[in-house]
Design a protein around this motif. Structure first.
Motif, PDB file in Angstrom:
ATOM      1  N   GLU A  20      40.893  46.912  40.984  1.00  0.00           N
ATOM      2  CA  GLU A  20      40.361  46.212  39.815  1.00  0.00           C
ATOM      3  C   GLU A  20      41.476  45.966  38.806  1.00  0.00           C
ATOM      4  OE1 GLU A  20      37.886  44.223  37.430  1.00  0.00           O
ATOM      5  OE2 GLU A  20      37.235  45.091  39.313  1.00  0.00           O
ATOM      6  N   ASP A  21      42.011  44.760  38.838  1.00  0.00           N
ATOM      7  CA  ASP A  21      43.060  44.381  37.891  1.00  0.00           C
ATOM      8  C   ASP A  21      44.215  45.382  37.877  1.00  0.00           C
ATOM      9  OD1 ASP A  21      41.848  42.010  37.006  1.00  0.00           O
ATOM     10  OD2 ASP A  21      40.505  43.166  35.701  1.00  0.00           O
ATOM     11  N   SER A  32      34.536  46.907  33.687  1.00  0.00           N
ATOM     12  CA  SER A  32      35.726  46.208  33.214  1.00  0.00           C
ATOM     13  C   SER A  32      36.931  47.150  33.300  1.00  0.00           C
ATOM     14  CB  SER A  32      35.529  45.769  31.771  1.00  0.00           C
ATOM     15  OG  SER A  32      35.440  46.913  30.925  1.00  0.00           O
ATOM     16  N   PRO A  40      28.971  44.619  33.166  1.00  0.00           N
ATOM     17  CA  PRO A  40      29.719  45.444  32.214  1.00  0.00           C
ATOM     18  C   PRO A  40      28.975  45.703  30.902  1.00  0.00           C
ATOM     19  CG  PRO A  40      31.188  43.872  33.252  1.00  0.00           C
ATOM     20  CD  PRO A  40      29.801  43.519  33.712  1.00  0.00           C
ATOM     21  N   ASP A  66      28.517  49.330  29.328  1.00  0.00           N
ATOM     22  CA  ASP A  66      28.898  49.673  27.952  1.00  0.00           C
ATOM     23  C   ASP A  66      27.862  50.596  27.306  1.00  0.00           C
ATOM     24  OD1 ASP A  66      31.390  48.757  27.287  1.00  0.00           O
ATOM     25  OD2 ASP A  66      30.703  46.782  26.641  1.00  0.00           O
ATOM     26  N   GLN A 108      38.775  48.164  30.955  1.00  0.00           N
ATOM     27  CA  GLN A 108      38.675  49.120  29.850  1.00  0.00           C
ATOM     28  C   GLN A 108      37.700  50.245  30.182  1.00  0.00           C
ATOM     29  OE1 GLN A 108      38.314  45.788  29.567  1.00  0.00           O
ATOM     30  NE2 GLN A 108      40.259  45.256  28.539  1.00  0.00           N
ATOM     31  N   GLN A 109      36.603  49.902  30.822  1.00  0.00           N
ATOM     32  CA  GLN A 109      35.617  50.916  31.181  1.00  0.00           C
ATOM     33  C   GLN A 109      36.173  51.873  32.247  1.00  0.00           C
ATOM     34  OE1 GLN A 109      32.522  48.179  32.263  1.00  0.00           O
ATOM     35  NE2 GLN A 109      31.566  48.207  30.234  1.00  0.00           N
TER      36      GLN A 109
END
Length: 388
Positions: free
Chosen positions: A360-361, A318, A276, A280, A320-321
């Protein structure tokens, strides 16, 4: 003698015609061993030059002719010519060795086994290359062929070329820079070989060449940096620290050539396959919108690389990504691409992207909803075959 010189010159002229050169007929006369003997006459460089030129023309004919010349033991003599003080003799030797090495990895390895590389490097960095531009051009081209082809040559046989090649990237002659950059791409082809160019400080230099005014330099530079990024996370980070993503973004411009865009997106997809923290950096380079835009490229090979990049982000990023990728327009592009593509591999990759992101989550990309909408048409049928 003068008669021998005239005879060799006549043979050379016969073989130098542009079309329908009588190469096979000359070979059948059995003159090649005589030409080899003439090449050994160090006290007569004009005779050496003419004989070398004639034999080079034979070697540049059919593959059978090339193999025939190899059997005459001409290559070690050409290698010895790299030490000549006559620029014409050196130029011709470089042209001959470069031609033979360019026939494939077996011929390349034979030239390397004959010890061609060290004296060739001496030619490139020595004073004789300054006397005649063609000596430098032929020598650098020959060097690139000595490093070319797969399987790659043994690293220990070519690694000493790296500092010389890096010096050549500053040349004012575009052809020399072009061949030098391709040489670096050949040497760095493999994770176990990347450290050799990194240790020499090549990465920042090559990244800079990705944006050079000479567009011919872009592809070999990109190929080298692609090799670095395709290596370990540590190797990838070196390229990222040197600003690779900024240059890659420039090469993803729709106005760039298709091959460049494909290679650039392949490099980005390898960054996206990393941790990750490296993804980023893709975000910071403002590449997410570019990736999604490229998923709609008309060229299938470019579009596939963009799709795989999205899949890698969905798998390795992640939450967020992944959310950021959705906000950049991933859903809409997934939907339109599923509707337009009949390529099973693309469809499988698109499904992989949506499924990976969904899992993913519990990030819901709406991938299943897209699939259901498409089941009514032929693409839906292909999707069902891919999934079930």
């Amino acid at each position: 003698t003068g008669e021998v010189h005239q005879g060799v010159m006549l043979i050379r002229k016969l073989l130098a015609v542009q079309e329908d050169a009588p190469t096979d007929q000359v070979v059948e006369t059995g003159v090649a061993p005589i030409l080899v003997k003439c090449m050994e006459q160090t006290e007569n460089t004009r005779l050496q030059f003419e004989a070398s030129w004639a034999l080079s023309n034979i070697a540049s004919g059919s593959k059978e002719n090339t193999m025939y010349v190899l059997q005459t033991n001409a290559v070690p003599i050409w290698v010895s010519h790299f030490s000549s003080q006559d620029p014409d003799v050196v130029e011709q030797a470089a042209w001959a060795v470069g031609n033979i090495a360019g026939e494939g990895f077996k011929c390349r390895d034979y030239c390397l086994e004959c010890g061609a590389l060290p004296p060739l490097l001496n030619v490139i960095v020595g004073p004789i290359a300054d006397q005649k531009l063609a000596v430098m051009q032929n020598s650098v081209w020959a060097l690139s062929n000595l490093c070319r082809f797969k399987p790659c040559p043994r690293l220990d046989l070519v690694v000493n070329a790296i500092p010389v090649v890096l010096q050549l990237t500053t040349s004012s002659v575009p052809e020399i820079v072009f061949d030098a950059l391709w040489t670096l791409s050949y040497i760095s082809d493999g994770p176990d070989r990347v450290d050799s160019i990194m240790d020499a400080g090549a990465v920042p230099i090559v990244i800079e060449m990705m944006g050079a005014q000479q567009t011919r330099c872009h592809m070999p530079s990109l190929r080298t940096i692609g090799n670095v990024i395709a290596g370990s996370d540590r190797q990838t980070q070196v390229a990222l620290n040197a600003g690779a993503l900024h240059k890659l973004r420039g090469l993803l411009d729709p106005r760039c050539a298709r091959g460049l865009r494909k290679e650039a997106m392949w490099a980005v997809s390898n960054v996206a396959a990393g941790p990750p923290a490296q993804i980023d950096l893709v975000v910071q380079a403002q590449l997410f919108p570019v990736i999604i835009q490229t998923m709609g490229a008309r060229e299938p090979e470019v579009m596939k690389e963009a799709v795989w990049t999205a899949a890698n982000i969905a798998t390795n990023g992640s939450p967020q990504q992944i959310h950021f990728m959705v906000e950049s327009g991933l859903l809409e592009k997934l939907s339109s691409t599923l509707g337009e593509s009949n390529d099973v591999n693309v469809i499988v990759c698109l499904l992989y992207t949506s499924d990976a992101a969904d899992e993913e989550d519990s990030v819901d990309l709406g991938g299943r909803r897209i699939i259901k909408k498409k089941k009514k048409n032929t693409i839906g049928t292909v999707i069902e075959k891919c999934m079930w």
